[in-house]
Motif scaffolding. Structure first.
Motif, PDB file in Angstrom:
ATOM      1  N   LYS A  84      33.496 -18.212  10.691  1.00  0.00           N
ATOM      2  CA  LYS A  84      32.867 -17.495   9.573  1.00  0.00           C
ATOM      3  C   LYS A  84      32.907 -15.988   9.772  1.00  0.00           C
ATOM      4  O   LYS A  84      33.034 -15.237   8.813  1.00  0.00           O
ATOM      5  N   ILE A  85      32.808 -15.526  11.016  1.00  0.00           N
ATOM      6  CA  ILE A  85      32.759 -14.080  11.264  1.00  0.00           C
ATOM      7  C   ILE A  85      34.163 -13.472  11.313  1.00  0.00           C
ATOM      8  O   ILE A  85      34.322 -12.256  11.123  1.00  0.00           O
ATOM      9  N   CYS A  86      35.188 -14.274  11.553  1.00  0.00           N
ATOM     10  CA  CYS A  86      36.540 -13.740  11.752  1.00  0.00           C
ATOM     11  C   CYS A  86      37.088 -13.120  10.465  1.00  0.00           C
ATOM     12  O   CYS A  86      37.203 -13.801   9.444  1.00  0.00           O
ATOM     13  N   PRO A  87      37.475 -11.835  10.512  1.00  0.00           N
ATOM     14  CA  PRO A  87      37.984 -11.175   9.305  1.00  0.00           C
ATOM     15  C   PRO A  87      39.419 -11.554   8.961  1.00  0.00           C
ATOM     16  O   PRO A  87      39.921 -11.189   7.904  1.00  0.00           O
ATOM     17  N   LYS A  88      40.096 -12.266   9.864  1.00  0.00           N
ATOM     18  CA  LYS A  88      41.514 -12.570   9.648  1.00  0.00           C
ATOM     19  C   LYS A  88      41.790 -14.065   9.501  1.00  0.00           C
ATOM     20  O   LYS A  88      42.954 -14.481   9.524  1.00  0.00           O
ATOM     21  N   ASN A  89      40.732 -14.864   9.350  1.00  0.00           N
ATOM     22  CA  ASN A  89      40.919 -16.314   9.175  1.00  0.00           C
ATOM     23  C   ASN A  89      41.771 -16.944  10.268  1.00  0.00           C
ATOM     24  O   ASN A  89      42.641 -17.772   9.985  1.00  0.00           O
ATOM     25  N   CYS A  90      41.524 -16.555  11.498  1.00  0.00           N
ATOM     26  CA  CYS A  90      42.349 -17.045  12.607  1.00  0.00           C
ATOM     27  C   CYS A  90      42.011 -18.473  13.038  1.00  0.00           C
ATOM     28  O   CYS A  90      42.821 -19.117  13.711  1.00  0.00           O
ATOM     29  N   TYR A  91      40.835 -18.941  12.673  1.00  0.00           N
ATOM     30  CA  TYR A  91      40.328 -20.180  13.284  1.00  0.00           C
ATOM     31  C   TYR A  91      40.713 -21.455  12.549  1.00  0.00           C
ATOM     32  O   TYR A  91      40.742 -21.504  11.328  1.00  0.00           O
TER      33      TYR A  91
END
Ligand code: SF4
Ligand code: SF4
Length: 98
Positions: A84-91
């Motif tokens: 949820k916190i990742c600004p680049k949708n890496c997860y």
């Protein structure tokens, strides 16, 4: 096949989604996910100019950038705070099939 579920404080059922992968091509190494994970699952890793993860024992001079890595997957509780916190949708987070 059913997925592993948990209970909230109010005894409501929820489905944990455990960390499965982090896209090292899009990761900025910003550390936001590391700060929100309370379970010691993640750490920053060095990457060389060929995009390969550098061994801790290698020379620091070879580090071109840093990316987040999963080092203690067994500790993950599936809260998805990292995603949820990742600004680049890496997860990529997935439920655990039982
Ligand atoms: S899902 Fe939660 S416990 Fe698992 S790595 Fe992400 S923040 Fe940490
Ligand atoms: S929040 Fe996203 S971009 Fe930042 S270090 Fe974590 S995975 Fe990489």
């Amino acid at each position: 096949m059913a997925n592993l579920t948990g209970l909230t404080f109010g005894q409501k059922e929820w489905t944990p989604k455990f960390v499965e992968a982090i896209d090292k091509e899009t990761c900025l190494g910003c550390g936001r996910c590391f700060k929100v994970c309370g379970h010691n699952v993640l750490t920053l890793l060095g990457v060389n100019e060929d995009g390969e993860i550098i061994d801790e024992d290698d020379d620091d001079d070879d580090v071109e950038r840093q990316v987040m890595g999963i080092v203690n997957k067994d500790n993950c509780v599936g809260c998805e705070a990292c995603a949820k916190i990742c600004p680049k949708n890496c997860y990529t987070n997935e439920p655990l099939a039982m």
